[in-house]
Design a protein around this motif. Structure first.
Motif, short mmCIF file in Angstrom:
data_model
loop_
_atom_site.label_atom_id
_atom_site.label_comp_id
_atom_site.label_asym_id
_atom_site.label_seq_id
_atom_site.Cartn_x
_atom_site.Cartn_y
_atom_site.Cartn_z
N ASP A 1 0.83 -1.21 0.00
CA ASP A 1 0.00 0.00 0.00
C ASP A 1 0.87 1.26 0.00
O ASP A 1 0.89 2.01 0.98
N PRO A 2 1.58 1.52 -1.09
CA PRO A 2 2.45 2.70 -1.11
C PRO A 2 1.68 3.99 -1.25
O PRO A 2 0.57 4.02 -1.78
N GLY A 3 2.27 5.06 -0.77
CA GLY A 3 1.76 6.40 -1.03
C GLY A 3 2.26 6.87 -2.38
O GLY A 3 2.73 6.07 -3.20
N LEU A 4 2.19 8.17 -2.61
CA LEU A 4 2.61 8.74 -3.89
C LEU A 4 4.08 9.15 -3.87
O LEU A 4 4.61 9.57 -2.84
N SER A 5 4.70 9.07 -5.03
CA SER A 5 6.04 9.62 -5.23
C SER A 5 5.91 11.15 -5.33
O SER A 5 4.80 11.69 -5.39
N ASP A 6 7.04 11.83 -5.40
CA ASP A 6 7.00 13.29 -5.60
C ASP A 6 6.29 13.63 -6.91
O ASP A 6 5.48 14.56 -6.96
N LEU A 7 6.57 12.86 -7.96
CA LEU A 7 5.89 13.08 -9.24
C LEU A 7 4.39 12.82 -9.08
O LEU A 7 3.56 13.56 -9.59
N GLY A 8 4.04 11.77 -8.36
CA GLY A 8 2.63 11.46 -8.12
C GLY A 8 1.90 12.59 -7.41
O GLY A 8 0.74 12.89 -7.72
N LEU A 9 2.56 13.24 -6.47
CA LEU A 9 1.96 14.38 -5.77
C LEU A 9 1.72 15.53 -6.74
O LEU A 9 0.66 16.19 -6.69
N ARG A 10 2.65 15.78 -7.65
CA ARG A 10 2.47 16.83 -8.65
C ARG A 10 1.33 16.47 -9.61
O ARG A 10 0.54 17.33 -10.02
N GLN A 11 1.25 15.19 -9.98
CA GLN A 11 0.16 14.73 -10.85
C GLN A 11 -1.19 14.95 -10.17
O GLN A 11 -2.16 15.36 -10.82
N ALA A 12 -1.26 14.68 -8.87
CA ALA A 12 -2.51 14.86 -8.12
C ALA A 12 -2.92 16.34 -8.10
O ALA A 12 -4.10 16.66 -8.25
N GLU A 13 -1.95 17.23 -7.93
CA GLU A 13 -2.24 18.68 -7.98
C GLU A 13 -2.78 19.08 -9.35
O GLU A 13 -3.73 19.84 -9.46
N SER A 14 -2.17 18.53 -10.40
CA SER A 14 -2.56 18.87 -11.76
C SER A 14 -3.98 18.39 -12.08
O SER A 14 -4.79 19.13 -12.64
N VAL A 15 -4.29 17.15 -11.72
CA VAL A 15 -5.64 16.65 -12.01
C VAL A 15 -6.68 17.38 -11.17
O VAL A 15 -7.81 17.62 -11.64
N ALA A 16 -6.33 17.79 -9.97
CA ALA A 16 -7.27 18.57 -9.15
C ALA A 16 -7.59 19.89 -9.84
O ALA A 16 -8.76 20.32 -9.86
N ALA A 17 -6.58 20.54 -10.41
CA ALA A 17 -6.81 21.79 -11.15
C ALA A 17 -7.72 21.55 -12.35
O ALA A 17 -8.59 22.38 -12.66
N ASP A 18 -7.54 20.41 -13.02
CA ASP A 18 -8.38 20.08 -14.18
C ASP A 18 -9.83 19.83 -13.78
O ASP A 18 -10.76 20.16 -14.52
N LEU A 19 -10.04 19.21 -12.63
CA LEU A 19 -11.38 18.81 -12.18
C LEU A 19 -12.12 19.92 -11.44
O LEU A 19 -13.35 19.89 -11.34
N GLU A 20 -11.39 20.89 -10.95
CA GLU A 20 -11.95 21.92 -10.07
C GLU A 20 -13.17 22.64 -10.66
O GLU A 20 -14.12 22.96 -9.95
N SER A 21 -13.19 22.87 -11.95
CA SER A 21 -14.26 23.67 -12.57
C SER A 21 -15.43 22.83 -13.08
O SER A 21 -16.33 23.37 -13.73
N LEU A 22 -15.46 21.53 -12.80
CA LEU A 22 -16.49 20.65 -13.37
C LEU A 22 -17.76 20.54 -12.53
O LEU A 22 -18.64 19.76 -12.86
N GLY A 23 -17.85 21.28 -11.46
CA GLY A 23 -19.06 21.21 -10.64
C GLY A 23 -19.13 19.95 -9.79
O GLY A 23 -20.21 19.43 -9.53
#
Length: 179
Positions: A19-41
């Motif tokens: 059950d690993p957590g995220l890598s540093d890249l994974g954390l950046r990917q999570a920030e990016s997808v959150a920005a993409d999803l933020e405006s979808l209601g």
């Protein structure tokens, strides 16, 4: 619309850590997808109980002021009892078809889809490569267990119809290896 999001890059491989957590890249990917999803209601966030999915959901939770609900039904596929080499088992599973799989795996897939059908529109579900493939395979009435290769933090969109959920758009793809 429902959105299935594959978790970000894990800090350890599936075969080497349960059950690993995220890598540093994974954390950046999570920030990016959150920005993409933020405006979808988005009105609801669901996450697999696995650490990598929970960590991928956190930036969206923070942006929207929502708390994710942990849902066991959207978790990673379970390795059958008695399997000592998870990597070899998963490689074989992903090369196969649903007709050749044990009823526990089809039951897992069907329970996941039933849970998704019960969610309200504008829900984001943070889940896994195999889980997303299981859903897409069933909804597209495909026999293969591997239908496409969703990359980290890709977003697969499902829409409702009179016949139930349908795949509206597959998420972005990349070559994914099982390690």
């Amino acid at each position: 619309m429902l959105y299935l999001v594959r978790h970000g890059e894990a800090a350890a491989s599936w075969g080497s850590h349960p059950d690993p957590g995220l890598s540093d890249l994974g954390l950046r990917q999570a920030e990016s997808v959150a920005a993409d999803l933020e405006s979808l209601g988005i009105g609801r966030i669901i996450t697999s109980p696995m650490q990598r999915c929970r960590e991928t959901a956190r930036p969206l939770e923070a942006k929207l002021g929502l708390s994710a609900t942990i849902m066991e039904d959207v978790s990673e596929i379970a390795t059958p009892a008695g399997i000592s080499d998870r990597i070899a088992w998963l490689q074989g599973f992903m090369a196969g078809t649903w007709e050749n799989e044990a009823s526990t795996h089809t039951a897992w897939r069907d329970a996941m889809i039933a849970s998704l059908e019960g969610l309200p529109d504008n829900t984001v579900v943070f889940t896994h490569f195999v889980a997303i493939n299981a859903v897409v395979s069933k909804l597209q009435q495909r026999a293969e267990t591997l239908v496409f290769r969703p990359t980290y933090c890709s977003v697969t969109s499902l829409e409702r119809s009179a016949d139930g959920l349908k795949v509206q758009r597959l998420g972005s793809e990349s070559e994914t290896r099982v390690l």
